[in-house]
Design an enzyme around this catalytic site. Sequence first.
Site, PDB file in Angstrom:
ATOM      1  N   VAL A 121       0.845  -1.200   0.000  1.00  0.00           N
ATOM      2  CA  VAL A 121       0.000   0.000   0.000  1.00  0.00           C
ATOM      3  C   VAL A 121       0.880   1.250   0.000  1.00  0.00           C
ATOM      4  O   VAL A 121       0.419   2.347   0.311  1.00  0.00           O
ATOM      5  CB  VAL A 121      -0.955   0.042   1.214  1.00  0.00           C
ATOM      6  N   ARG A 138       4.177   2.469  -2.448  1.00  0.00           N
ATOM      7  CA  ARG A 138       4.315   2.956  -3.822  1.00  0.00           C
ATOM      8  C   ARG A 138       4.717   1.770  -4.691  1.00  0.00           C
ATOM      9  O   ARG A 138       5.474   0.892  -4.249  1.00  0.00           O
ATOM     10  CB  ARG A 138       5.399   4.035  -3.897  1.00  0.00           C
ATOM     11  N   GLU A 144       0.625   3.457 -13.160  1.00  0.00           N
ATOM     12  CA  GLU A 144      -0.797   3.582 -12.836  1.00  0.00           C
ATOM     13  C   GLU A 144      -1.446   4.554 -13.822  1.00  0.00           C
ATOM     14  O   GLU A 144      -0.836   5.557 -14.164  1.00  0.00           O
ATOM     15  CB  GLU A 144      -0.970   4.091 -11.405  1.00  0.00           C
ATOM     16  N   HIS A 167      -5.271   1.754  -6.408  1.00  0.00           N
ATOM     17  CA  HIS A 167      -4.720   2.835  -5.583  1.00  0.00           C
ATOM     18  C   HIS A 167      -5.830   3.587  -4.841  1.00  0.00           C
ATOM     19  O   HIS A 167      -6.045   4.790  -5.065  1.00  0.00           O
ATOM     20  CB  HIS A 167      -3.889   3.805  -6.446  1.00  0.00           C
ATOM     21  N   SER A 222      -6.513   2.608  -1.283  1.00  0.00           N
ATOM     22  CA  SER A 222      -6.528   2.121   0.106  1.00  0.00           C
ATOM     23  C   SER A 222      -6.843   3.215   1.116  1.00  0.00           C
ATOM     24  O   SER A 222      -7.468   2.957   2.127  1.00  0.00           O
ATOM     25  CB  SER A 222      -5.195   1.453   0.454  1.00  0.00           C
TER      26      SER A 222
END
Lengths: 315, 315
Positions: free
Chosen positions: A222, A224, A253, A272, A274
């Site tokens: 969680v 990078r 991403e 992405h 979280s």
Amino acid sequence: MTLPTLLVLDAEPLPRLGRLTGRARIEHTDEATLAAKLPYADVLLVWDFTSHAVRDAWPGEGPRPRWVHTASAGVDHLMCPELAASDTTVTNARGIFDEPIAEYVAALVLAMAKELPHTLELQGQRTWQHRETRRLKGTRACVVGSGPIGRAIVRTLKALGVICALVGRVPRTGIHGPSDLDRLISRADWVIAAAPLTEQTYGMFDARRFGVMQPSARFINVGRGPLVVEEALVEALTKRWIAGAALDVFAHEPLGPDSPLWELPGLIVSPHMSGDTVGWRDELGAQFVELYERWEAGRALPNVVDKQRGYVPGR
Amino acid sequence: MTLPTLLVLDAEPLPRLGRLTGRARIEHTDEATLAAKLPYADVLLVWDFTSHAVRDAWPGEGPRPRWVHTASAGVDHLMCPELAASDTTVTNARGIFDEPIAEYVAALVLAMAKELPHTLELQGQRTWQHRETRRLKGTRACVVGSGPIGRAIVRTLKALGVICALVGRVPRTGIHGPSDLDRLISRADWVIAAAPLTEQTYGMFDARRFGVMQPSARFINVGRGPLVVEEALVEALTKRWIAGAALDVFAHEPLGPDSPLWELPGLIVSPHMSGDTVGWRDELGAQFVELYERWEAGRALPNVVDKQRGYVPGR
């Protein structure tokens, strides 16, 4: 009196900056016009925290903002040697994401312990198949990254009975240093990456590290994307070096539709998200307004990033 | 000295009763031969806790076991008026399932708060779609069933910051009575059924109760299937009276492939496994051996079921 110029690198939805009316000259910019506008800004708000444009647009020795704030915990997307060398202050959104990310990690850990993805798959096949699952209590986690996010993860997992070890850049009370990492991940049931992306952490989860983990271990990122050598994780999961993984962040991403990660056995992929609980953008905006009011009053700013290290140093 | 006859209603895998060698005459039975063997047994171990055969085979006024132990928390599958009226002691597996079920409920609650089923669905479609999810901390749960399982659920959810109310048959310190139920479920984010199946709890979650819940509420059943009027839950989910549900238990188990529940929007179906963590059968066997040793020594048994109420009364 001249109002300070606040430049906002935009993303939808825009931040609510109504409280700064009459106290800042607010200018908006996209990536294309950033370089032209930066020299005239006193403050830069990097609201689009997915953009890497600040690196390219940073004016070097020329006129530049005195303060840059990013609406994210990580600062890897904007740091560059010129910004690091300058006297510009950089602050981040420290504090906003800690508990949401900790809850998200707990959700992943419990879902994996209780085999929820398999249950949902069987449900889709209308198949009743009783299985035994794992107790979470008494299992061992190694959380890598000793900032507020890593510490919140430890608090939450401890509340669920997980035995936790925390690893940071420098050993101190309750925190292991990097030299303990291999030993800790070799006996962990859960290896959780929540570190900032820096020169030291880039690619730290590589083939060797996945090889050190237990066959029953599960890995969660969680932090990078580039903390992980994705090819090595693909191999580790394919060859069953480890039992499973969950990635919320990726080297690139958004993850492209052709990525092999979407269908890797035992891997949970999430976009992405979280730390992004309902109201998170409002919290990010309110946090910036509060920092702006301190800056305007000449008071010291919290959340100041150590630009050499690439994160806000711990207390 | 005659050894007591211990009759075991079998299920695979068989219990490990090696410690009772030379201390009991162990006989095994299936459902078909149970009625013939029951009159000659001193003790009945209901190892096959999915069987309802004890009800039909119970010898009424005739010779019968002095003690019946079931390797389950619920006793609904074996209780009948004749057993209830007899002087036979009934004990259950109180304590084995509490924490595993609490972890399972936490897994479901977090998965629903963080929309994990939707994430997995999008992953299957190779689709990157960022969403905002819910904070768990500060939400409200109403846990119905104040036995050790319900209390373990409350402890676990409280550790995650959930505000919990517990409802039991009789109000006492820290436990609400049934008259508070409608008010509590009307403001709960999570309604969790963990009650024994009794005349009072049969069908308690019906159309009216689902109608009282918030549109954002989610319902979880880890108790017994018939606590829920399944047709009413189908309607509540189809018409979006509530936002979601998870069932681990059903009116008829195993759930048949034609059941509409498999594909109901917002429903997670799992095969009665919430308490079954690795090693659970060994724990159940060891617990029975321990009880047998107490019984053999003439000492009082723990976990004695109140046969009128249908569960072990709380302290």
